[in-house]
Scaffold this motif. Structure first.
Motif, short mmCIF file in Angstrom:
data_model
loop_
_atom_site.label_atom_id
_atom_site.label_comp_id
_atom_site.label_asym_id
_atom_site.label_seq_id
_atom_site.Cartn_x
_atom_site.Cartn_y
_atom_site.Cartn_z
N MET A 34 33.84 12.71 -9.86
CA MET A 34 32.85 11.90 -9.15
C MET A 34 31.69 11.54 -10.09
N LEU A 35 31.22 12.51 -10.86
CA LEU A 35 30.12 12.24 -11.80
C LEU A 35 30.55 11.27 -12.90
N ALA A 36 31.80 11.39 -13.36
CA ALA A 36 32.31 10.46 -14.37
C ALA A 36 32.38 9.04 -13.79
N TRP A 37 32.90 8.93 -12.58
CA TRP A 37 32.97 7.61 -11.93
C TRP A 37 31.59 6.99 -11.82
N GLU A 38 30.62 7.80 -11.45
CA GLU A 38 29.26 7.28 -11.28
C GLU A 38 28.67 6.84 -12.62
N ALA A 39 28.89 7.61 -13.68
CA ALA A 39 28.41 7.21 -15.01
C ALA A 39 29.06 5.90 -15.45
N ILE A 40 30.35 5.74 -15.17
CA ILE A 40 31.06 4.51 -15.53
C ILE A 40 30.53 3.35 -14.71
N LEU A 41 30.28 3.57 -13.43
CA LEU A 41 29.72 2.52 -12.58
C LEU A 41 28.35 2.07 -13.08
N ILE A 42 27.49 3.02 -13.41
CA ILE A 42 26.16 2.68 -13.92
C ILE A 42 26.29 1.90 -15.23
N ALA A 43 27.18 2.33 -16.10
CA ALA A 43 27.39 1.62 -17.37
C ALA A 43 27.88 0.19 -17.11
N PHE A 44 28.81 0.05 -16.17
CA PHE A 44 29.33 -1.29 -15.84
C PHE A 44 28.20 -2.18 -15.34
N VAL A 45 27.43 -1.69 -14.40
CA VAL A 45 26.33 -2.48 -13.83
C VAL A 45 25.31 -2.81 -14.91
N ASN A 46 25.02 -1.85 -15.77
CA ASN A 46 24.07 -2.06 -16.85
C ASN A 46 24.53 -3.15 -17.82
N ASN A 47 25.83 -3.22 -18.08
CA ASN A 47 26.36 -4.16 -19.07
C ASN A 47 26.94 -5.44 -18.45
N MET A 48 26.83 -5.60 -17.14
CA MET A 48 27.35 -6.80 -16.48
C MET A 48 26.87 -8.10 -17.11
N LEU A 140 24.85 6.67 -24.29
CA LEU A 140 24.64 7.91 -23.52
C LEU A 140 25.53 7.95 -22.28
N LEU A 141 25.68 6.82 -21.59
CA LEU A 141 26.53 6.78 -20.41
C LEU A 141 28.01 6.99 -20.77
N ALA A 142 28.46 6.40 -21.88
CA ALA A 142 29.85 6.60 -22.32
C ALA A 142 30.08 8.06 -22.71
N LEU A 143 29.11 8.65 -23.40
CA LEU A 143 29.23 10.07 -23.76
C LEU A 143 29.23 10.95 -22.52
N LEU A 144 28.34 10.65 -21.59
CA LEU A 144 28.26 11.42 -20.35
C LEU A 144 29.57 11.33 -19.57
N ALA A 145 30.10 10.12 -19.43
CA ALA A 145 31.39 9.94 -18.73
C ALA A 145 32.49 10.71 -19.45
N SER A 146 32.49 10.68 -20.78
CA SER A 146 33.51 11.38 -21.57
C SER A 146 33.42 12.89 -21.34
N ILE A 147 32.22 13.41 -21.34
CA ILE A 147 32.03 14.85 -21.11
C ILE A 147 32.51 15.23 -19.72
N PHE A 148 32.14 14.43 -18.72
CA PHE A 148 32.58 14.73 -17.35
C PHE A 148 34.10 14.62 -17.22
N LEU A 149 34.71 13.68 -17.91
CA LEU A 149 36.17 13.55 -17.86
C LEU A 149 36.86 14.72 -18.53
N PHE A 150 36.29 15.20 -19.63
CA PHE A 150 36.84 16.37 -20.30
C PHE A 150 36.75 17.60 -19.38
N ILE A 151 35.60 17.79 -18.75
CA ILE A 151 35.43 18.92 -17.82
C ILE A 151 36.40 18.77 -16.64
N THR A 152 36.51 17.55 -16.12
CA THR A 152 37.43 17.28 -15.01
C THR A 152 38.85 17.70 -15.38
N ALA A 153 39.29 17.25 -16.56
CA ALA A 153 40.66 17.55 -16.99
C ALA A 153 40.87 19.05 -17.16
#
Length: 183
Positions: A34-48, A140-153
């Motif tokens: 969930m945290l990874a999804w949110e970081a990706i969403l924020i990054a997407f919105v930021n870079n739209m 920072l958002l890409a790194l955060l999403a990556s960290i959350f995805l690693f923890i998720t896995a």
């Protein structure tokens, strides 16, 4: 700006609804997903605003390559799960969403190379979004999403080892987590 805020709000509501059984379960993989999804969403919105700027620049070509790879991984992974995963919507693990409710270990196809094609897809998605407009916030958002995805896995691997037992532990020895032959 209004469109971006609207997408962020609607996206967050969808993420919270899909993750409703995981919101307070910090020991389950769904919480960190969930945290990874949110970081990706924020990054997407930021870079739209930069999505189609200079479409043939080096960073845009990298971005589109990563985004296409992300899409390919998700499609191949879903197909494998549907064909071999013996999905049971009645599987009692409340924290699992839809396609995750497999009752048979899938180890062929893309799963013969990597254990987490869905999380690899999200990893490539987050880095593809980063390359749309490389800023400190995007990094920072890409790194955060990556960290959350690693923890998720990692947490999901523990859950899978508990559910599937020794066959999953053996499977872990023969595959990489996200990228074949690398990690």
């Amino acid at each position: 700006m209004g469109l971006q805020l609207g997408i962020l709000m609607v996206g967050t509501v969808v993420i919270l609804w899909v993750s409703r059984f995981n919101i307070l379960q910090i020991r389950q993989h769904g919480f960190y997903r969930m945290l990874a999804w949110e970081a990706i969403l924020i990054a997407f919105v930021n870079n739209m605003p930069y999505w189609f700027v200079e479409p043939f620049s080096f960073s845009q070509l990298i971005a589109w390559s990563l985004l296409i790879l992300s899409l390919v991984l998700i499609l191949i992974g879903v197909r494998a799960f549907r064909q071999e995963g013996a999905i049971d919507p009645q599987r009692p693990d409340q924290g699992l969403v839809g396609i995750e409710k497999t009752t048979q270990l899938v180890t062929s196809g893309i799963f013969g190379l990597i254990r987490h094609p869905f999380y690899a897809s999200l990893l490539f998605l987050s880095w593809g979004i980063l390359f749309k407009n490389i800023t400190l916030i995007s990094i920072l958002l890409a790194l955060l999403a990556s960290i959350f995805l690693f923890i998720t896995a990692r947490i999901e691997e523990g859950e899978n080892a508990e559910y599937f037992g020794e066959p999953y532990r053996e499977y872990m020895k023969t595959t990489k987590m996200f990228i074949p032959f690398v990690i």
